[in-house]
Design an enzyme around this catalytic site. Sequence first.
Site, PDB file in Angstrom:
ATOM      1  N   GLU A 196      84.165  33.918  59.102  1.00  0.00           N
ATOM      2  CA  GLU A 196      84.438  33.349  57.783  1.00  0.00           C
ATOM      3  C   GLU A 196      84.329  31.822  57.810  1.00  0.00           C
ATOM      4  O   GLU A 196      84.164  31.203  58.874  1.00  0.00           O
ATOM      5  CB  GLU A 196      85.839  33.783  57.317  1.00  0.00           C
ATOM      6  CG  GLU A 196      85.901  35.283  57.077  1.00  0.00           C
ATOM      7  CD  GLU A 196      87.244  35.765  56.544  1.00  0.00           C
ATOM      8  OE1 GLU A 196      87.316  36.924  56.127  1.00  0.00           O
ATOM      9  OE2 GLU A 196      88.222  34.983  56.561  1.00  0.00           O
ATOM     10  N   CYS A 225      79.322  38.713  57.356  1.00  0.00           N
ATOM     11  CA  CYS A 225      79.887  39.995  57.773  1.00  0.00           C
ATOM     12  C   CYS A 225      79.489  40.298  59.226  1.00  0.00           C
ATOM     13  O   CYS A 225      78.447  39.853  59.702  1.00  0.00           O
ATOM     14  CB  CYS A 225      79.353  41.121  56.895  1.00  0.00           C
ATOM     15  SG  CYS A 225      79.714  40.965  55.148  1.00  0.00           S
ATOM     16  N   GLU A 256      78.313  42.994  60.429  1.00  0.00           N
ATOM     17  CA  GLU A 256      77.057  43.738  60.521  1.00  0.00           C
ATOM     18  C   GLU A 256      75.855  42.794  60.578  1.00  0.00           C
ATOM     19  O   GLU A 256      74.937  42.986  61.365  1.00  0.00           O
ATOM     20  CB  GLU A 256      76.897  44.679  59.325  1.00  0.00           C
ATOM     21  CG  GLU A 256      77.933  45.785  59.253  1.00  0.00           C
ATOM     22  CD  GLU A 256      79.148  45.415  58.405  1.00  0.00           C
ATOM     23  OE1 GLU A 256      79.563  44.226  58.401  1.00  0.00           O
ATOM     24  OE2 GLU A 256      79.688  46.324  57.737  1.00  0.00           O
TER      25      GLU A 256
END
Length: 161
Positions: free
Chosen positions: A64, A73, A75
């Site tokens: 973040e 993210c 992924e």
Amino acid sequence: MKEKKFEFNYTVYQNIDELPPEQKELLEEAREITQHAYAPYSRFQVGAIAKLANGETVKGSNQENASFPVGLCAERVLLATVSSLFPKIPILTIAISYKSEEQKSDHPISPCGICRQALQEYEGRNKQPLQLILGRMEGAVYVIDSASKLLPLAFTSDELR
Ligand SMILES: [Zn+2]
């Protein structure tokens, strides 16, 4: 006029112990990787691990930023890392888990819309199915045999040819 229907099958395991050994090991690692997340704002820590066709594994976690849209993210951190380290090697399986300090969840994690788009692109590059194992720190696990199933009617590279 013609109505069409989209549906797909996936497997639900009651818990991690029901998984075949290799999948269980990947999900256990994904759970551990949640510790590497940088998620001071959402406190929603996601860990992901990819098993590649050459036997290597690559890890990713969410990252973040105080400027929220800058965050990534797990992924997509994972996919970019795989592509940078092993650009020609297909991904066979990705296991994803999460840990939230704010709430308990009673269902496995599911990739966000942007990550679904990214996953289907990599599956297209792979030219073979990319299996997803979706879990959390405990409880049920979903196994989906092809990531593209999460994004029907996807915008793909075919549109740009
Ligand atoms: Zn995402």
